[in-house]
Scaffold this motif. Structure first.
Motif, PDB file in Angstrom:
ATOM      1  N   PRO A 252       1.104  -1.225   0.021  1.00  0.00           N
ATOM      2  CA  PRO A 252      -0.098   0.118  -0.107  1.00  0.00           C
ATOM      3  C   PRO A 252       0.792   1.141  -0.114  1.00  0.00           C
ATOM      4  N   THR A 253       0.257   2.312  -0.809  1.00  0.00           N
ATOM      5  CA  THR A 253       1.041   3.667  -0.633  1.00  0.00           C
ATOM      6  C   THR A 253       0.053   4.443   0.176  1.00  0.00           C
ATOM      7  N   GLY A 254       0.572   5.577   0.606  1.00  0.00           N
ATOM      8  CA  GLY A 254      -0.342   6.625   1.179  1.00  0.00           C
ATOM      9  C   GLY A 254      -0.234   6.489   2.669  1.00  0.00           C
ATOM     10  N   GLU A 255      -1.414   6.499   3.607  1.00  0.00           N
ATOM     11  CA  GLU A 255      -1.153   7.015   5.081  1.00  0.00           C
ATOM     12  C   GLU A 255      -2.063   5.669   5.957  1.00  0.00           C
ATOM     13  N   ILE A 256      -1.447   5.121   6.775  1.00  0.00           N
ATOM     14  CA  ILE A 256      -2.273   4.284   7.653  1.00  0.00           C
ATOM     15  C   ILE A 256      -2.207   4.882   9.134  1.00  0.00           C
ATOM     16  N   MET A 257      -3.428   4.924   9.765  1.00  0.00           N
ATOM     17  CA  MET A 257      -3.249   5.314  11.242  1.00  0.00           C
ATOM     18  C   MET A 257      -3.705   3.950  11.729  1.00  0.00           C
ATOM     19  N   LEU A 258      -2.853   3.453  13.040  1.00  0.00           N
ATOM     20  CA  LEU A 258      -3.030   2.452  13.708  1.00  0.00           C
ATOM     21  C   LEU A 258      -3.728   2.907  14.753  1.00  0.00           C
TER      22      LEU A 258
ATOM     23  N   GLY B  57       0.924   6.134  11.301  1.00  0.00           N
ATOM     24  CA  GLY B  57       0.837   6.850  12.550  1.00  0.00           C
ATOM     25  C   GLY B  57       0.003   6.103  13.390  1.00  0.00           C
ATOM     26  N   VAL B  58       0.275   6.368  14.765  1.00  0.00           N
ATOM     27  CA  VAL B  58      -0.343   5.479  16.063  1.00  0.00           C
ATOM     28  C   VAL B  58      -1.065   6.399  16.917  1.00  0.00           C
ATOM     29  N   VAL B  59      -2.342   5.823  17.169  1.00  0.00           N
ATOM     30  CA  VAL B  59      -3.030   6.358  18.461  1.00  0.00           C
ATOM     31  C   VAL B  59      -3.554   5.185  19.119  1.00  0.00           C
ATOM     32  N   SER B  60      -3.666   5.752  20.463  1.00  0.00           N
ATOM     33  CA  SER B  60      -3.910   4.627  21.352  1.00  0.00           C
ATOM     34  C   SER B  60      -5.574   5.100  22.174  1.00  0.00           C
ATOM     35  N   PHE B  61      -6.294   4.456  22.630  1.00  0.00           N
ATOM     36  CA  PHE B  61      -7.465   4.991  23.054  1.00  0.00           C
ATOM     37  C   PHE B  61      -8.170   3.967  24.321  1.00  0.00           C
ATOM     38  N   SER B  62      -8.728   4.531  25.109  1.00  0.00           N
ATOM     39  CA  SER B  62      -9.511   3.830  26.272  1.00  0.00           C
ATOM     40  C   SER B  62     -10.333   5.014  27.036  1.00  0.00           C
ATOM     41  N   SER B  63      -9.998   5.166  27.925  1.00  0.00           N
ATOM     42  CA  SER B  63     -10.478   6.595  28.750  1.00  0.00           C
ATOM     43  C   SER B  63      -9.467   7.143  29.678  1.00  0.00           C
ATOM     44  N   ASN B  64      -9.567   8.632  29.710  1.00  0.00           N
ATOM     45  CA  ASN B  64      -8.729   9.231  30.850  1.00  0.00           C
ATOM     46  C   ASN B  64      -8.873   8.960  32.149  1.00  0.00           C
ATOM     47  N   THR B  65      -7.690   8.859  32.695  1.00  0.00           N
ATOM     48  CA  THR B  65      -7.288   8.452  34.204  1.00  0.00           C
ATOM     49  C   THR B  65      -8.097   9.612  34.946  1.00  0.00           C
TER      50      THR B  65
ATOM     51  N   SER C 127      -3.853  16.167   4.322  1.00  0.00           N
ATOM     52  CA  SER C 127      -4.778  16.511   3.359  1.00  0.00           C
ATOM     53  C   SER C 127      -4.392  15.895   1.817  1.00  0.00           C
ATOM     54  N   GLU C 128      -3.414  15.360   1.688  1.00  0.00           N
ATOM     55  CA  GLU C 128      -2.982  14.889   0.538  1.00  0.00           C
ATOM     56  C   GLU C 128      -3.923  13.955  -0.053  1.00  0.00           C
ATOM     57  N   LYS C 129      -4.058  13.927  -1.394  1.00  0.00           N
ATOM     58  CA  LYS C 129      -4.958  12.976  -2.140  1.00  0.00           C
ATOM     59  C   LYS C 129      -4.429  11.671  -2.291  1.00  0.00           C
ATOM     60  N   ASN C 130      -4.309  10.698  -1.437  1.00  0.00           N
ATOM     61  CA  ASN C 130      -3.659   9.523  -1.739  1.00  0.00           C
ATOM     62  C   ASN C 130      -4.502   8.445  -0.980  1.00  0.00           C
ATOM     63  N   ASN C 131      -3.964   7.116  -0.811  1.00  0.00           N
ATOM     64  CA  ASN C 131      -4.633   6.244  -0.038  1.00  0.00           C
ATOM     65  C   ASN C 131      -4.556   6.459   1.522  1.00  0.00           C
ATOM     66  N   LYS C 132      -5.624   6.260   1.892  1.00  0.00           N
ATOM     67  CA  LYS C 132      -5.887   6.428   3.374  1.00  0.00           C
ATOM     68  C   LYS C 132      -6.452   5.110   4.092  1.00  0.00           C
ATOM     69  N   TYR C 133      -5.740   4.710   5.254  1.00  0.00           N
ATOM     70  CA  TYR C 133      -6.403   3.378   5.835  1.00  0.00           C
ATOM     71  C   TYR C 133      -6.563   3.732   7.228  1.00  0.00           C
ATOM     72  N   MET C 134      -7.489   3.069   7.934  1.00  0.00           N
ATOM     73  CA  MET C 134      -7.294   3.203   9.468  1.00  0.00           C
ATOM     74  C   MET C 134      -7.488   1.754   9.985  1.00  0.00           C
ATOM     75  N   ILE C 135      -6.826   1.175  10.842  1.00  0.00           N
ATOM     76  CA  ILE C 135      -6.800  -0.068  11.505  1.00  0.00           C
ATOM     77  C   ILE C 135      -6.958   0.153  13.066  1.00  0.00           C
ATOM     78  N   VAL C 136      -8.218  -0.504  13.410  1.00  0.00           N
ATOM     79  CA  VAL C 136      -8.522  -0.590  14.828  1.00  0.00           C
ATOM     80  C   VAL C 136      -8.284  -1.948  15.307  1.00  0.00           C
ATOM     81  N   LEU C 137      -7.514  -1.840  16.655  1.00  0.00           N
ATOM     82  CA  LEU C 137      -7.199  -3.084  17.594  1.00  0.00           C
ATOM     83  C   LEU C 137      -7.812  -2.879  18.643  1.00  0.00           C
ATOM     84  N   THR C 138      -8.862  -3.619  18.939  1.00  0.00           N
ATOM     85  CA  THR C 138      -9.642  -3.517  20.385  1.00  0.00           C
ATOM     86  C   THR C 138      -9.721  -4.700  21.035  1.00  0.00           C
TER      87      THR C 138
END
Length: 448
Positions: A76-82, A124-132, A185-196
């Motif tokens: 894949p080309t472009g951007e992935i956010m994990l 790129g990587v983002v984590s999520f749960s709830s704020n302490t 904002s680039e016009k490219n492939n964008k993917y989001m992968i959620v692991l929960t």
């Protein structure tokens, strides 16, 4: 006298037979040329036919046909956010390890595979749960940016390893919202992968009731909006051991019902692709299934047909047998005598796969001596048809082939099977028979 004539005839026949057999025993077979037949097709694949073994004492050679799919699957080309769940339930033990270790190690493997030899992708990587801090629960601060978009696998994997798992609840809505903000904002492939590993129980600006319809609706809408923003979504949910149980006494729905309302089902997901799995499938799902989902084009070769044609001199004078059957596809059990060929069909050859078959040609005992001293092509030609990556049928052909030669040492008597020898043999037998008849006539006349 009669006895002597019979003995003479008997010895002559033995001599004829012995000379005929000696022709096979004394004939020498050599390989005079060993060219390799190469046919390139696709973008980087090839067919190869070559001599792989020879036993001149047995007067046989082995030939190998091989098709190699060397096409490289496009990464894949472009951007992935994990988007990785960092709620404290990720620390639960799973088969002498933790769910965190399974997810983190698999995510790091995924990153390394995707970025290997691939300069056209950033992750790129983002984590999520709830704020302490409970006062911030239900805000965008339930999620954290672990890493900006980067092409540095080592940096990304270090960041993933340093994620802290201390959030008591699961705000997937916050994770998705924050991740969307860090695409360019680039016009490219964008993917989001959620692991929960948890069913979302809070959302941004939710009604302060855990697992409520408000949380379900907000999270569902957030998933749908990912695709509306032209982002390809892949979600993996694990860790649900009791799906038919209600999460809280005050909640009317079971985990399974809430999951369906938020994520849909694997067959009919709310958005993108949805993997609903058990913990023992985490590694396989992330490193294989999700990895394969991210390959836009798998360059598999399809509808391959290989027809190998033999000269009539080979068919008539050599025995054909397989040494190694085809490992992929199907091939003729024997030579088709109407076309003097074998046909090998391979419905699909995946990227990286190699299909191979081997057969041998062995000189027959009763070969026709007219082929002695001739250069013999083992094969007449080979034709290949296949479907290319654009769905078009293509044809390739080649007449490059190994060549054999039979030679016999000089003999006092003509070689068995040659016309002059046959005439001589018939003459000897005829003269002997004539002498025998004349002898009997003369003897009978003398008696009278």
């Amino acid at each position: 006298m009669k006895k002597k004539i019979f003995i003479t005839l008997f010895l002559l026949l033995i001599l004829i037979a012995n000379i005929s057999l000696a022709s096979y025993d004394t004939v020498t077979m050599t390989v005079v040329e060993e060219p390799v037949c190469n046919i390139e097709f696709g973008e980087n694949s090839k067919f190869e036919k070559k001599l792989v073994a020879k036993d001149m004492n047995k007067k046989e050679v082995a030939i190998q046909l091989q098709v190699v799919n060397n096409e490289k699957s496009i990464k894949p080309t472009g951007e992935i956010m994990l988007v990785i769940d960092n709620s404290d339930s990720m620390l639960d033990e799973v088969d002498n390890t933790t769910r965190e270790d399974l997810v983190v190690n698999s995510a790091k493997t995924l990153v390394s595979k995707l970025l290997k030899d691939n300069d056209n992708l950033k992750i790129g990587v983002v984590s999520f749960s709830s704020n302490t801090d409970v006062s911030k629960e239900g805000t965008i601060e339930d999620a954290s940016l672990v890493s900006e978009l980067s092409n540095d696998a080592s940096k990304l994997n270090n960041s993933i390893s340093n994620i802290q798992y201390n959030g008591p609840r699961t705000d997937l809505d916050a994770g998705i919202t924050l991740a969307k903000q860090h695409f360019t904002s680039e016009k490219n492939n964008k993917y989001m992968i959620v692991l929960t590993d948890g069913v979302p129980n809070i959302a941004i600006d939710f009604d302060k009731n855990y697992f409520s319809d408000d949380v379900i609706k907000k999270t569902n809408t957030s998933l749908v909006n990912v695709e509306k923003n032209n982002i390809s979504l892949i979600t993996m949910l694990t860790g649900i051991s009791e799906p038919d149980k209600k999460p809280l006494p005050s909640v009317d729905k079971t985990y399974a019902q809430i999951i369906t309302e938020i994520f849909g089902t694997q067959e009919k997901p709310t958005a993108g692709k949805f993997y609903y799995i058990q913990d023992d499938k985490i590694e396989e799902t992330i490193t294989k299934d999700i990895y394969n989902d991210l390959l836009p084009i798998e360059k598999n070769l399809t509808n391959i047909k290989i027809i190998d044609y033999f000269p009539k001199e080979i068919i008539d004078n050599f025995e054909f047998a397989y040494v190694q059957n085809s490992n992929i596809g199907e091939i003729s059990a024997e030579v088709d005598k109407t076309t003097n060929s074998i046909t090998w069909t391979i419905p699909e050859l995946k990227s990286g796969q190699t299909a191979t078959v081997q057969y041998k040609l062995k000189l027959k005992k009763n070969y026709n001596s007219s082929i002695v001293d001739k250069i013999l092509d083992t094969n007449e030609k080979v034709d290949i048809t296949y479907t290319d990556f654009d769905g078009k049928n293509q044809t390739k052909t080649s007449d490059v082939t190994p060549k054999l030669k039979l030679t016999e040492p000089p003999k006092i008597l003509p070689n068995a099977g040659k016309p002059i020898f046959i005439v001589l043999s018939i003459g000897i037998v005829g003269i002997s028979a004539y002498s025998f008849i004349r002898y009997n006539i003369t003897r009978n006349n003398m008696k009278h």
